[in-house]
Design an enzyme around this catalytic site. Structure first.
Site, PDB file in Angstrom:
ATOM      1  N   ARG A  36     -24.422  -0.078  -5.651  1.00 48.38           N
ATOM      2  CA  ARG A  36     -25.130  -0.748  -6.738  1.00 48.38           C
ATOM      3  C   ARG A  36     -24.360  -1.944  -7.272  1.00 48.38           C
ATOM      4  O   ARG A  36     -24.916  -2.795  -7.943  1.00 48.38           O
ATOM      5  CB  ARG A  36     -25.394   0.241  -7.876  1.00 48.38           C
ATOM      6  CG  ARG A  36     -26.487   1.253  -7.545  1.00 48.38           C
ATOM      7  CD  ARG A  36     -26.787   2.142  -8.727  1.00 48.38           C
ATOM      8  NE  ARG A  36     -25.651   3.006  -9.055  1.00 48.38           N
ATOM      9  CZ  ARG A  36     -25.624   3.836 -10.093  1.00 48.38           C
ATOM     10  NH1 ARG A  36     -26.651   3.888 -10.914  1.00 48.38           N
ATOM     11  NH2 ARG A  36     -24.573   4.603 -10.309  1.00 48.38           N
ATOM     12  N   TYR A 144     -34.101  19.011 -12.423  1.00 48.58           N
ATOM     13  CA  TYR A 144     -33.347  18.565 -11.258  1.00 48.58           C
ATOM     14  C   TYR A 144     -33.801  19.316 -10.007  1.00 48.58           C
ATOM     15  O   TYR A 144     -34.105  18.720  -8.968  1.00 48.58           O
ATOM     16  CB  TYR A 144     -31.854  18.768 -11.499  1.00 48.58           C
ATOM     17  CG  TYR A 144     -30.981  18.495 -10.299  1.00 48.58           C
ATOM     18  CD1 TYR A 144     -30.832  17.202  -9.799  1.00 48.58           C
ATOM     19  CD2 TYR A 144     -30.285  19.527  -9.677  1.00 48.58           C
ATOM     20  CE1 TYR A 144     -30.019  16.950  -8.703  1.00 48.58           C
ATOM     21  CE2 TYR A 144     -29.471  19.289  -8.587  1.00 48.58           C
ATOM     22  CZ  TYR A 144     -29.344  18.001  -8.102  1.00 48.58           C
ATOM     23  OH  TYR A 144     -28.547  17.763  -7.018  1.00 48.58           O
ATOM     24  N   LYS A 148     -35.790  17.824  -6.658  1.00 50.76           N
ATOM     25  CA  LYS A 148     -35.246  17.940  -5.305  1.00 50.76           C
ATOM     26  C   LYS A 148     -36.249  18.617  -4.367  1.00 50.76           C
ATOM     27  O   LYS A 148     -36.407  18.215  -3.205  1.00 50.76           O
ATOM     28  CB  LYS A 148     -33.926  18.712  -5.336  1.00 50.76           C
ATOM     29  CG  LYS A 148     -32.726  17.896  -5.817  1.00 50.76           C
ATOM     30  CD  LYS A 148     -32.367  16.816  -4.806  1.00 50.76           C
ATOM     31  CE  LYS A 148     -31.020  16.205  -5.085  1.00 50.76           C
ATOM     32  NZ  LYS A 148     -30.633  15.191  -4.081  1.00 50.76           N
TER      33      LYS A 148
END
Length: 320
Positions: A36, A144, A148
Protein backbone atom coordinates in the site's frame (compact mmCIF):
# COMPACT_ATOMS: atom_id res chain seq x y z
CA UNK A 1 1.04 -27.14 -12.69
CA UNK A 2 4.36 -25.34 -13.07
CA UNK A 3 4.24 -21.87 -11.53
CA UNK A 4 6.99 -19.33 -12.09
CA UNK A 5 5.59 -15.97 -11.02
CA UNK A 6 3.78 -15.41 -7.74
CA UNK A 7 1.87 -12.40 -6.45
CA UNK A 8 1.70 -12.15 -2.67
CA UNK A 9 -0.67 -9.82 -0.84
CA UNK A 10 -0.28 -8.99 2.85
CA UNK A 11 3.50 -9.32 2.69
CA UNK A 12 3.98 -6.95 5.64
CA UNK A 13 1.82 -9.08 7.93
CA UNK A 14 2.86 -11.87 10.29
CA UNK A 15 2.00 -14.69 7.89
CA UNK A 16 2.64 -12.82 4.65
CA UNK A 17 6.08 -11.73 5.79
CA UNK A 18 7.03 -15.32 6.56
CA UNK A 19 5.77 -16.47 3.15
CA UNK A 20 7.90 -13.81 1.47
CA UNK A 21 11.00 -14.82 3.44
CA UNK A 22 10.53 -18.52 2.63
CA UNK A 23 10.16 -17.81 -1.09
CA UNK A 24 13.30 -15.68 -1.08
CA UNK A 25 15.28 -18.38 0.71
CA UNK A 26 14.08 -21.18 -1.56
CA UNK A 27 14.53 -19.11 -4.75
CA UNK A 28 11.85 -21.24 -6.39
CA UNK A 29 9.61 -18.45 -7.71
CA UNK A 30 9.81 -14.93 -9.08
CA UNK A 31 7.99 -12.92 -6.45
CA UNK A 32 5.84 -9.81 -6.77
CA UNK A 33 4.42 -8.25 -3.61
CA UNK A 34 1.50 -5.86 -3.47
CA UNK A 35 2.09 -2.99 -1.04
CA UNK A 36 0.00 0.00 0.00
CA UNK A 37 3.01 2.27 0.39
CA UNK A 38 6.62 2.26 -0.74
CA UNK A 39 8.72 -0.27 1.16
CA UNK A 40 12.36 -1.23 1.14
CA UNK A 41 11.83 -4.57 -0.59
CA UNK A 42 14.80 -6.85 -1.39
CA UNK A 43 16.23 -6.41 -4.86
CA UNK A 44 14.96 -9.87 -5.84
CA UNK A 45 11.35 -8.83 -5.11
CA UNK A 46 9.15 -6.82 -7.44
CA UNK A 47 7.03 -4.50 -5.28
CA UNK A 48 3.92 -2.93 -6.82
CA UNK A 49 2.04 -0.21 -5.00
CA UNK A 50 -1.75 -0.67 -4.90
CA UNK A 51 -4.60 1.04 -3.09
CA UNK A 52 -6.38 -0.38 -0.06
CA UNK A 53 -8.12 -3.70 -0.65
CA UNK A 54 -11.65 -2.92 -1.88
CA UNK A 55 -13.90 -3.74 -4.80
CA UNK A 56 -12.40 -0.76 -6.65
CA UNK A 57 -8.72 -1.68 -6.31
CA UNK A 58 -6.87 -1.82 -9.64
CA UNK A 59 -4.55 -4.84 -9.74
CA UNK A 60 -3.46 -4.48 -13.37
CA UNK A 61 0.23 -3.75 -12.76
CA UNK A 62 0.59 -6.29 -9.94
CA UNK A 63 -0.94 -9.13 -11.98
CA UNK A 64 1.20 -8.81 -15.09
CA UNK A 65 2.75 -12.20 -15.91
CA UNK A 66 1.53 -13.80 -12.67
CA UNK A 67 0.77 -17.54 -12.50
CA UNK A 68 -0.42 -17.82 -8.90
CA UNK A 69 -1.82 -15.39 -6.32
CA UNK A 70 -1.32 -16.01 -2.60
CA UNK A 71 -3.85 -13.76 -0.89
CA UNK A 72 -3.05 -13.23 2.79
CA UNK A 73 -4.14 -9.58 3.08
CA UNK A 74 -7.36 -9.04 5.04
CA UNK A 75 -9.20 -6.89 7.49
CA UNK A 76 -8.58 -8.79 10.70
CA UNK A 77 -9.90 -8.41 14.22
CA UNK A 78 -10.32 -4.76 15.14
CA UNK A 79 -9.86 -3.87 18.78
CA UNK A 80 -12.28 -1.21 20.02
CA UNK A 81 -14.43 -1.46 16.88
CA UNK A 82 -16.15 1.89 16.21
CA UNK A 83 -18.16 1.01 13.11
CA UNK A 84 -21.94 0.86 13.51
CA UNK A 85 -21.94 -2.11 11.10
CA UNK A 86 -18.72 -4.15 11.55
CA UNK A 87 -19.86 -6.90 9.19
CA UNK A 88 -20.28 -4.41 6.36
CA UNK A 89 -16.73 -3.16 6.92
CA UNK A 90 -15.32 -6.70 6.93
CA UNK A 91 -17.24 -7.52 3.76
CA UNK A 92 -15.83 -4.50 1.90
CA UNK A 93 -12.30 -5.83 2.33
CA UNK A 94 -12.50 -9.57 2.87
CA UNK A 95 -15.32 -10.39 0.45
CA UNK A 96 -15.67 -7.62 -2.13
CA UNK A 97 -11.95 -6.81 -2.21
CA UNK A 98 -10.94 -10.47 -2.45
CA UNK A 99 -13.42 -11.24 -5.22
CA UNK A 100 -12.34 -8.16 -7.21
CA UNK A 101 -8.73 -9.36 -7.02
CA UNK A 102 -9.72 -12.88 -8.06
CA UNK A 103 -11.80 -11.69 -11.02
CA UNK A 104 -8.96 -9.48 -12.24
CA UNK A 105 -6.58 -12.41 -11.75
CA UNK A 106 -8.74 -14.54 -14.05
CA UNK A 107 -8.74 -11.79 -16.67
CA UNK A 108 -4.94 -11.58 -16.41
CA UNK A 109 -4.50 -15.33 -17.01
CA UNK A 110 -3.67 -16.36 -13.45
CA UNK A 111 -4.01 -20.11 -13.00
CA UNK A 112 -4.36 -20.54 -9.24
CA UNK A 113 -5.53 -18.50 -6.26
CA UNK A 114 -4.42 -19.58 -2.76
CA UNK A 115 -6.60 -17.95 -0.12
CA UNK A 116 -5.54 -17.66 3.52
CA UNK A 117 -8.80 -17.92 5.45
CA UNK A 118 -9.42 -18.64 9.15
CA UNK A 119 -10.55 -21.43 11.45
CA UNK A 120 -13.24 -18.97 12.58
CA UNK A 121 -15.14 -20.12 9.51
CA UNK A 122 -15.66 -23.43 11.31
CA UNK A 123 -16.52 -21.82 14.63
CA UNK A 124 -15.16 -20.70 17.98
CA UNK A 125 -14.59 -24.01 19.75
CA UNK A 126 -15.05 -27.76 19.76
CA UNK A 127 -16.16 -30.44 22.16
CA UNK A 128 -13.13 -32.23 23.55
CA UNK A 129 -12.12 -35.03 21.20
CA UNK A 130 -14.45 -33.90 18.39
CA UNK A 131 -12.21 -31.82 16.08
CA UNK A 132 -13.30 -29.70 13.16
CA UNK A 133 -12.71 -31.22 9.74
CA UNK A 134 -12.15 -29.33 6.50
CA UNK A 135 -15.37 -30.48 4.85
CA UNK A 136 -17.74 -30.40 7.83
CA UNK A 137 -20.56 -27.88 8.23
CA UNK A 138 -19.35 -24.41 9.19
CA UNK A 139 -20.53 -22.06 11.93
CA UNK A 140 -18.87 -18.62 11.75
CA UNK A 141 -20.17 -16.47 14.59
CA UNK A 142 -18.38 -13.14 14.35
CA UNK A 143 -18.14 -10.62 11.48
CA UNK A 144 -14.58 -11.63 10.64
CA UNK A 145 -15.43 -15.32 10.40
CA UNK A 146 -18.59 -14.61 8.39
CA UNK A 147 -16.65 -12.45 5.93
CA UNK A 148 -13.98 -15.11 5.45
CA UNK A 149 -16.61 -17.78 4.80
CA UNK A 150 -18.41 -15.57 2.28
CA UNK A 151 -15.10 -14.92 0.53
CA UNK A 152 -14.43 -18.67 0.35
CA UNK A 153 -17.84 -19.30 -1.18
CA UNK A 154 -17.41 -16.51 -3.71
CA UNK A 155 -14.00 -17.87 -4.76
CA UNK A 156 -15.26 -21.43 -5.17
CA UNK A 157 -18.18 -20.14 -7.25
CA UNK A 158 -15.74 -18.20 -9.41
CA UNK A 159 -13.68 -21.35 -9.83
CA UNK A 160 -16.70 -23.20 -11.18
CA UNK A 161 -17.53 -20.28 -13.46
CA UNK A 162 -14.07 -19.63 -14.90
CA UNK A 163 -11.77 -22.60 -14.28
CA UNK A 164 -9.57 -20.68 -11.84
CA UNK A 165 -7.95 -23.15 -9.45
CA UNK A 166 -8.72 -22.16 -5.86
CA UNK A 167 -7.05 -23.53 -2.72
CA UNK A 168 -8.23 -22.42 0.72
CA UNK A 169 -6.23 -22.73 3.94
CA UNK A 170 -7.84 -22.13 7.34
CA UNK A 171 -5.19 -21.72 10.07
CA UNK A 172 -5.81 -22.11 13.78
CA UNK A 173 -3.85 -19.88 16.19
CA UNK A 174 -0.50 -19.14 14.54
CA UNK A 175 2.67 -18.77 16.59
CA UNK A 176 6.28 -18.20 15.69
CA UNK A 177 9.06 -15.61 15.91
CA UNK A 178 7.49 -12.18 16.24
CA UNK A 179 4.08 -13.42 17.41
CA UNK A 180 1.96 -10.80 19.17
CA UNK A 181 -1.31 -10.68 21.14
CA UNK A 182 -2.23 -13.41 23.65
CA UNK A 183 0.60 -15.79 22.79
CA UNK A 184 3.21 -13.11 23.43
CA UNK A 185 1.46 -12.21 26.68
CA UNK A 186 1.74 -15.83 27.82
CA UNK A 187 5.46 -15.83 27.07
CA UNK A 188 5.83 -12.63 29.09
CA UNK A 189 3.97 -14.13 32.06
CA UNK A 190 6.07 -17.28 32.02
CA UNK A 191 9.38 -15.49 31.48
CA UNK A 192 8.68 -13.13 34.39
CA UNK A 193 7.73 -16.00 36.68
CA UNK A 194 4.17 -14.81 37.25
CA UNK A 195 2.13 -17.46 39.14
CA UNK A 196 -0.76 -18.49 36.88
CA UNK A 197 -3.93 -20.31 38.03
CA UNK A 198 -3.77 -22.55 34.96
CA UNK A 199 -2.14 -25.72 36.22
CA UNK A 200 -5.20 -27.91 35.92
CA UNK A 201 -6.70 -27.16 32.49
CA UNK A 202 -7.63 -30.32 30.60
CA UNK A 203 -8.75 -28.81 27.30
CA UNK A 204 -7.13 -29.39 23.90
CA UNK A 205 -6.06 -26.64 21.51
CA UNK A 206 -4.70 -27.03 18.00
CA UNK A 207 -1.93 -24.55 17.16
CA UNK A 208 0.07 -24.06 13.99
CA UNK A 209 3.69 -22.97 13.84
CA UNK A 210 4.38 -20.23 11.34
CA UNK A 211 6.86 -22.47 9.49
CA UNK A 212 4.26 -25.23 9.17
CA UNK A 213 1.57 -22.86 7.91
CA UNK A 214 3.89 -21.36 5.29
CA UNK A 215 4.92 -24.85 4.15
CA UNK A 216 1.27 -25.87 3.70
CA UNK A 217 0.42 -22.68 1.80
CA UNK A 218 3.35 -23.15 -0.57
CA UNK A 219 2.42 -26.80 -1.05
CA UNK A 220 -0.96 -25.55 -2.28
CA UNK A 221 0.72 -23.35 -4.91
CA UNK A 222 1.34 -26.22 -7.32
CA UNK A 223 0.00 -29.51 -5.96
CA UNK A 224 -2.82 -30.90 -8.13
CA UNK A 225 -4.60 -32.22 -5.04
CA UNK A 226 -5.17 -28.66 -3.80
CA UNK A 227 -7.52 -27.62 -6.61
CA UNK A 228 -10.82 -26.27 -5.25
CA UNK A 229 -10.19 -27.74 -1.81
CA UNK A 230 -10.26 -26.47 1.76
CA UNK A 231 -7.49 -27.43 4.18
CA UNK A 232 -7.16 -26.87 7.91
CA UNK A 233 -3.71 -25.94 9.21
CA UNK A 234 -2.26 -27.16 12.50
CA UNK A 235 0.83 -28.81 13.96
CA UNK A 236 -1.07 -32.08 14.35
CA UNK A 237 -0.21 -32.13 18.06
CA UNK A 238 -2.93 -30.69 20.28
CA UNK A 239 -2.01 -29.29 23.69
CA UNK A 240 -3.93 -28.29 26.77
CA UNK A 241 -3.40 -24.74 27.99
CA UNK A 242 -1.43 -26.21 30.89
CA UNK A 243 0.79 -28.23 28.52
CA UNK A 244 1.30 -25.21 26.27
CA UNK A 245 2.50 -23.07 29.17
CA UNK A 246 4.76 -25.88 30.37
CA UNK A 247 6.23 -26.20 26.88
CA UNK A 248 6.81 -22.43 26.74
CA UNK A 249 8.57 -22.64 30.09
CA UNK A 250 10.94 -25.26 28.71
CA UNK A 251 11.57 -23.17 25.59
CA UNK A 252 12.18 -20.01 27.63
CA UNK A 253 14.38 -21.79 30.16
CA UNK A 254 12.04 -20.61 32.91
CA UNK A 255 9.66 -23.28 34.26
CA UNK A 256 6.08 -22.03 34.26
CA UNK A 257 4.66 -21.39 37.74
CA UNK A 258 1.22 -22.98 37.43
CA UNK A 259 -1.29 -23.27 40.25
CA UNK A 260 -3.85 -26.14 40.02
CA UNK A 261 -6.98 -24.00 40.40
CA UNK A 262 -10.23 -25.89 39.61
CA UNK A 263 -11.87 -24.97 36.32
CA UNK A 264 -15.14 -24.13 38.09
CA UNK A 265 -13.36 -21.45 40.11
CA UNK A 266 -11.82 -19.97 36.99
CA UNK A 267 -15.20 -19.87 35.25
CA UNK A 268 -16.71 -18.05 38.21
CA UNK A 269 -13.83 -15.59 38.48
CA UNK A 270 -13.82 -14.69 34.78
CA UNK A 271 -17.63 -14.38 34.78
CA UNK A 272 -17.52 -11.93 37.66
CA UNK A 273 -14.90 -9.94 35.77
CA UNK A 274 -17.02 -9.91 32.64
CA UNK A 275 -14.42 -12.02 30.77
CA UNK A 276 -16.49 -15.09 29.87
CA UNK A 277 -15.22 -15.01 26.27
CA UNK A 278 -11.65 -14.97 27.56
CA UNK A 279 -12.38 -18.16 29.48
CA UNK A 280 -13.31 -19.91 26.24
CA UNK A 281 -10.18 -18.73 24.45
CA UNK A 282 -7.91 -19.71 27.32
CA UNK A 283 -9.59 -22.80 28.72
CA UNK A 284 -11.94 -24.09 26.02
CA UNK A 285 -11.06 -26.64 23.37
CA UNK A 286 -10.53 -26.00 19.67
CA UNK A 287 -9.17 -28.99 17.77
CA UNK A 288 -8.81 -29.62 14.05
CA UNK A 289 -8.23 -32.81 12.05
CA UNK A 290 -5.60 -32.39 9.31
CA UNK A 291 -5.80 -35.93 7.89
CA UNK A 292 -7.10 -34.51 4.59
CA UNK A 293 -3.80 -32.67 4.10
CA UNK A 294 -1.86 -35.93 4.02
CA UNK A 295 -4.49 -37.73 1.97
CA UNK A 296 -4.68 -35.15 -0.83
CA UNK A 297 -1.32 -33.38 -0.61
CA UNK A 298 0.98 -35.90 1.05
CA UNK A 299 1.59 -33.11 3.59
CA UNK A 300 2.46 -33.48 7.24
CA UNK A 301 3.86 -30.70 9.45
CA UNK A 302 7.63 -30.57 8.87
CA UNK A 303 8.42 -28.74 12.14
CA UNK A 304 7.73 -30.20 15.59
CA UNK A 305 6.00 -28.26 18.34
CA UNK A 306 9.18 -28.39 20.43
CA UNK A 307 11.30 -26.93 17.63
CA UNK A 308 8.74 -24.26 16.79
CA UNK A 309 8.29 -23.24 20.43
CA UNK A 310 12.07 -23.04 20.76
CA UNK A 311 12.37 -20.68 17.77
CA UNK A 312 9.48 -18.57 19.04
CA UNK A 313 10.96 -18.28 22.52
CA UNK A 314 14.44 -17.50 21.23
CA UNK A 315 13.10 -14.65 19.11
CA UNK A 316 11.13 -13.30 22.06
CA UNK A 317 14.15 -13.38 24.36
CA UNK A 318 16.27 -11.64 21.74
CA UNK A 319 13.74 -8.81 21.58
CA UNK A 320 13.40 -8.31 25.34
Amino acid sequence: MNANRLLLTGSTGFVGGAIQQRILVDEQYDLTIAVRREVGAPSTVHAVQVADLTAQTDWTDALQGIDVVIHSAARVHVMNETSADPLAEFRKVNVEGTLALARQAVAAGVKRFVFVSSIKVNGEGTTLGQPYTADAAVNPSDPYGVSKYEAEQALLALAQETGLEVAIVRPVLVYGPGVKANFRSMMKWVQRGVPLPLGSIHNKRSLVALDNLVDLILTCVEHPGAINQVFLASDGNDLSTTQMLQQLGVALGKPARLLPVPMSWLNLAFSLLGKRDFTQRLCGSLQVDIAKNEQLLGWTPPVSVEEAMGKTAAAYLAET
